[in-house]
Enzyme design. Structure first.
Site, PDB file in Angstrom:
ATOM      1  N   TYR A  92       1.735  -7.163  17.029  1.00 16.13           N
ATOM      2  CA  TYR A  92       2.236  -6.415  15.874  1.00 16.13           C
ATOM      3  C   TYR A  92       3.110  -5.257  16.321  1.00 16.13           C
ATOM      4  O   TYR A  92       4.247  -5.094  15.865  1.00 16.13           O
ATOM      5  CB  TYR A  92       1.064  -5.894  15.030  1.00 16.13           C
ATOM      6  CG  TYR A  92       1.428  -4.697  14.186  1.00 16.13           C
ATOM      7  CD1 TYR A  92       2.345  -4.804  13.145  1.00 16.13           C
ATOM      8  CD2 TYR A  92       0.875  -3.434  14.442  1.00 16.13           C
ATOM      9  CE1 TYR A  92       2.703  -3.694  12.372  1.00 16.13           C
ATOM     10  CE2 TYR A  92       1.220  -2.331  13.680  1.00 16.13           C
ATOM     11  CZ  TYR A  92       2.136  -2.466  12.648  1.00 16.13           C
ATOM     12  OH  TYR A  92       2.480  -1.368  11.902  1.00 16.13           O
ATOM     13  N   ALA A 139       4.007   1.759   0.363  1.00 21.80           N
ATOM     14  CA  ALA A 139       5.249   1.651  -0.408  1.00 21.80           C
ATOM     15  C   ALA A 139       5.009   1.814  -1.904  1.00 21.80           C
ATOM     16  O   ALA A 139       5.855   2.370  -2.613  1.00 21.80           O
ATOM     17  CB  ALA A 139       5.928   0.315  -0.124  1.00 21.80           C
ATOM     18  N   PHE A 141       0.810  -1.228   0.000  1.00 27.30           N
ATOM     19  CA  PHE A 141       0.000   0.000   0.000  1.00 27.30           C
ATOM     20  C   PHE A 141       0.842   1.275   0.000  1.00 27.30           C
ATOM     21  O   PHE A 141       1.047   1.907  -1.040  1.00 27.30           O
ATOM     22  CB  PHE A 141      -0.959  -0.046   1.192  1.00 27.30           C
ATOM     23  CG  PHE A 141      -1.674   1.256   1.473  1.00 27.30           C
ATOM     24  CD1 PHE A 141      -2.187   2.042   0.445  1.00 27.30           C
ATOM     25  CD2 PHE A 141      -1.842   1.693   2.780  1.00 27.30           C
ATOM     26  CE1 PHE A 141      -2.848   3.239   0.709  1.00 27.30           C
ATOM     27  CE2 PHE A 141      -2.499   2.873   3.063  1.00 27.30           C
ATOM     28  CZ  PHE A 141      -3.001   3.652   2.033  1.00 27.30           C
ATOM     29  N   THR A 146       5.604   2.634  13.165  1.00 24.95           N
ATOM     30  CA  THR A 146       4.208   2.951  13.438  1.00 24.95           C
ATOM     31  C   THR A 146       4.061   3.694  14.759  1.00 24.95           C
ATOM     32  O   THR A 146       4.885   3.525  15.674  1.00 24.95           O
ATOM     33  CB  THR A 146       3.365   1.655  13.501  1.00 24.95           C
ATOM     34  OG1 THR A 146       2.043   1.951  13.974  1.00 24.95           O
ATOM     35  CG2 THR A 146       3.988   0.631  14.439  1.00 24.95           C
ATOM     36  N   ASP A 147       2.996   4.487  14.875  1.00 23.97           N
ATOM     37  CA  ASP A 147       2.711   5.165  16.145  1.00 23.97           C
ATOM     38  C   ASP A 147       2.322   4.169  17.234  1.00 23.97           C
ATOM     39  O   ASP A 147       2.369   4.492  18.429  1.00 23.97           O
ATOM     40  CB  ASP A 147       1.618   6.214  15.969  1.00 23.97           C
ATOM     41  CG  ASP A 147       0.287   5.661  15.464  1.00 23.97           C
ATOM     42  OD1 ASP A 147       0.196   4.452  15.164  1.00 23.97           O
ATOM     43  OD2 ASP A 147      -0.669   6.458  15.346  1.00 23.97           O
TER      44      ASP A 147
END
Length: 374
Positions: free
Chosen positions: A172, A31, A29, A146-147
């Site tokens: 994750y 990338a 997505f 990621t946040d």
């Protein structure tokens, strides 16, 4: 059938130390937005997409640049395979790595795919770092995280800076935090020229419909109910893919080695309100909403919200340009036209909790769409 070709808006002067760029997970997505953007905006850079074409990728995402850009090259490969990584670095004389390949769907990390998250996100990142160190020609290694590595931020708490403690709460996020630590370790121990990027939830065309926005759109387009985990009060901040790509482009050209950058927005909305917004966009009246929503069991643990401060990145000149209203409208139009065909059969994904797809890799020749550049 023609699909609009989405890229970002930024364009910087050439950086002489950047010539040959490797983008991992480049058929996925975010990338693929970056692949298209860099290949089209910077014809003087060579862009190599390195992707194993797993279930959430699609060759459709990069078909236009593959057919039309002489400075683009697709290489099918796996970041967990050291020999394949070394080969692509040496064959294409890579000097810059943008690492976006990852397992990223939180729901799957709670289930049978949990080990796969560790393999791809931690071991795969370690392979890239060790190979880049041995190779010795990398001038920039940008690791996209990621946040979620910061963990939950309660309502009313201050937005988190890059110096905040990492406190992931799901498998994750834990694997991404582990990867961040490896990246930092290679910077400290071996002076590998790294930059870490931590981003809010990103949405837009080309996102595999396991994530909430494309899943809800595809369900509504098929006249089906939307599945909401728990009571729907959990909220997320959403960043349009074009703005995310502009941020990564800004960091590529203006970022400082050794630094961490948050890519954040203040467009925050709860899952329930997001569903209501989409129902309105599909023409349903408020009194009809309950007929089109199905509440399901929540995740084993679900962070209430995330909130990060992007002041450091904004100091480089970046700011989000696409409002949530405009971005969601563009996204709905794209999925209504292509959501049912872009990845082939996605019926097993349009469920409350998607199934394991690891044994169903996408073929790079499947479902190629024509693309119109705008």
């Amino acid at each position: 059938m023609y699909a609009l070709l989405f890229i970002g808006t930024t364009k910087f002067a050439r950086v002489l130390s950047i010539s040959n760029i490797l983008i991992t997970g480049g058929a996925g997505f975010i990338a693929s937005w970056l692949v298209r953007h860099l290949a089209l905006q910077y014809p003087f850079y060579n862009v190599v997409c390195f992707d194993k074409l797993d279930y959430c990728a699609s060759f459709n995402n990069i078909a236009h640049v593959n057919a039309n850009c002489r400075n683009f090259k697709f290489v099918k490969g796996d970041i967990t395979n050291p020999k394949e990584v070394e080969a692509v670095l040496r064959e294409h004389n890579i000097d810059t790595i943008l690492h976006l390949a990852a397992m990223s769907h939180v729901d799957l990390s709670f289930g049978g795919d949990s080990y796969e998250f560790t393999s791809v996100n931690v071991y795969g990142t370690h392979v890239l770092l060790e190979t880049a160190k041995t190779y010795g020609k990398i001038t920039r290694f940008i690791h996209v995280s990621t946040d979620e590595v910061y963990g939950e931020v309660l309502e009313g708490d201050t937005d988190l800076l890059e110096s905040a403690i990492l406190a992931p709460t799901n498998p994750y996020a834990a694997t991404k935090a582990a990867a961040d630590m490896l990246v930092n370790a290679y910077y400290k121990s071996f002076k590998l020229p790294v930059i870490i990027v931590r981003c809010n939830n990103v949405y837009g065309a080309h996102q595999f419909p396991e994530k909430i926005i494309p899943k809800f759109i595809c369900l509504l387009a098929d006249s089906r109910r939307c599945f909401i985990h728990g009571d729907g009060s959990h909220s997320r901040r959403y960043l349009y893919a074009g703005d995310a790509v502009d941020a990564l482009d800004t960091i590529l050209h203006k970022g400082t080695i050794g630094q961490i950058y948050n890519i954040g927005t203040t467009d925050e909305i709860s899952n329930r309100d997001l569903c209501s917004l989409l129902l309105l966009e599909f023409g349903y009246r408020e009194e009809e909403f309950n007929q089109h929503i199905e509440y399901t069991d929540d995740r084993p643990f679900n962070d209430r919200r995330y909130a990060i401060d992007a002041s450091r990145l904004k100091a480089l000149g970046w700011s989000p340009k696409t409002s949530f209203e405009v971005g969601i409208s563009r996204t709905i139009v794209w999925y209504r036209q292509f959501g049912s065909s872009w990845w082939g059969d996605i019926s097993d994904i349009l469920t409350a909790f998607p199934s394991n797809r690891q044994n169903r890799p996408v073929k790079d020749s499947d479902f190629i769409h024509n693309v119109a550049h705008v």
